[in-house]
Write an enzyme that holds these catalytic residues in place. Structure first.
Site, PDB file in Angstrom:
ATOM      1  N   LYS A   1       0.858  -1.182   0.000  1.00  0.00           N
ATOM      2  CA  LYS A   1       0.000   0.000   0.000  1.00  0.00           C
ATOM      3  C   LYS A   1       0.898   1.238   0.000  1.00  0.00           C
ATOM      4  CE  LYS A   1      -4.254   1.641   2.232  1.00  0.00           C
ATOM      5  NZ  LYS A   1      -5.174   1.494   1.097  1.00  0.00           N
ATOM      6  N   ALA A   2       1.422   1.546  -1.188  1.00  0.00           N
ATOM      7  CA  ALA A   2       2.339   2.666  -1.361  1.00  0.00           C
ATOM      8  C   ALA A   2       1.594   3.842  -1.973  1.00  0.00           C
ATOM      9  CB  ALA A   2       3.505   2.252  -2.261  1.00  0.00           C
TER      10      ALA A   2
END
Length: 317
Positions: A162-163
């Site tokens: 989850k960047a």
């Protein structure tokens, strides 16, 4: 004039210290602003009869740890400290219900792609956040379109992490949808099959079977997605994780989004084609109600998903 729609709270946690909301600033040349090298989680805290409780904190922080490992931003040994701070920040800001955002940020120091020389900073913020897709969305459903922007190929941007940079693709899809008069969008993968929404996973119901696209390297490993699959198993609802062609969105009996922000949001139309009866279907209603009942402490927490927020004496100073 710039208008702000983010409600502010008093305190933000940074690497073990408490700082005022307005003091949580960074230099314009931090690595994360230059190159998108930051990770985050979105976690909801719900008001329950036993006080505020964070929903699936352990799973969210496991995903944050996984993201940090993928991007070589290791914080594994700090997870217990971050978990404790997530509870404390809710109490310190005096909230009963809120959205919590832990962030791992590459800071100031490097001018090039290599982050060597940049700091690695962890922040946690929280604020009140209502229904993500607008007032009435949970009850009435939303109208969406299939985005002209597809999701990434596997082995390009790791969708399991989850960047922040991954969400540039989502921004394009969401902005396009809003400009075209829709609440949100559903993206296809590079092979033309259904992937996910701009910030949500997708489920459909056909002939009493709950179906969601398989995790194929184009979509996020959603925690709400996992929760709904487990709740469906508890309720005896048959489920499938499989490839989903675009046209199934139009012919489904029911369709809905899942996500921490979106919770369980019915979809009433796709590309102006009505889904089912154009309103929340019975299976969606059953799953949404059970999900929110568990989160709000109205149903038994048989999976151990709730983390109680501690009552802190003398917080806020």
């Amino acid at each position: 004039m710039v208008t702000h729609n983010m409600p502010q709270t008093d305190w933000i946690w940074k690497d073990g210290e408490w700082i005022r909301w307005q003091d949580a600033t960074v230099h314009v040349l931090v690595h994360s602003i230059q190159f998108g090298s930051s990770l985050f989680e979105g976690v909801r805290c719900y008001d329950t009869p036993d006080g505020p409780a964070i929903f699936r904190l352990d799973a969210h922080l496991r995903r944050l740890r996984d993201s940090s490992k993928i991007y070589r931003m290791e914080i594994g040994d700090r997870i217990p400290e971050i978990a404790e701070a997530c509870g404390e920040i809710v109490a310190r800001n005096g909230l009963r219900e809120c959205y919590i955002r832990p962030m791992v940020v590459r800071g100031y120091g490097s001018a090039g792609l290599s982050p060597v020389g940049s700091t690695l900073d962890v922040y946690i913020a929280c604020w009140p956040w209502g229904t993500y897709l607008g007032e009435g969305a949970l009850e009435n459903g939303v109208d969406v379109k299939v985005s002209s922007w597809q999701r990434q190929e596997p082995n390009t941007f790791p969708s399991g992490a989850k960047a922040a940079g991954n969400y540039l693709n989502s921004q394009l899809g969401r902005l396009e949808a809003i400009e075209d008069g829709y609440a949100d969008a559903i993206a296809l993968g590079p092979g033309g099959l259904v992937s996910e929404g701009t910030g949500q996973n997708v489920f459909l119901v056909r002939d009493g079977i709950l179906i969601t696209p398989a995790l194929d390297g184009t979509n996020l490993i959603g925690i709400t997605r996992d929760s709904i699959l487990r709740i469906a198993a508890d309720l005896g609802i048959p489920t499938r994780e499989q490839a989903v062609p675009r046209e199934w969105l139009y012919t489904a009996d029911e369709l809905f989004f899942t996500g921490t922000a979106s919770e369980v949001t019915p979809i009433r139309s796709v590309d102006r084609i009505t889904v089912g009866e154009g309103k929340m279907g019975p299976l969606t209603r059953q799953l949404q109600q059970r999900y929110l009942d568990i989160a709000r402490g109205r149903a038994a927490d048989t999976h151990g998903w709730l983390t109680r927020v501690p009552e802190l004496a003398g917080v806020g100073g």
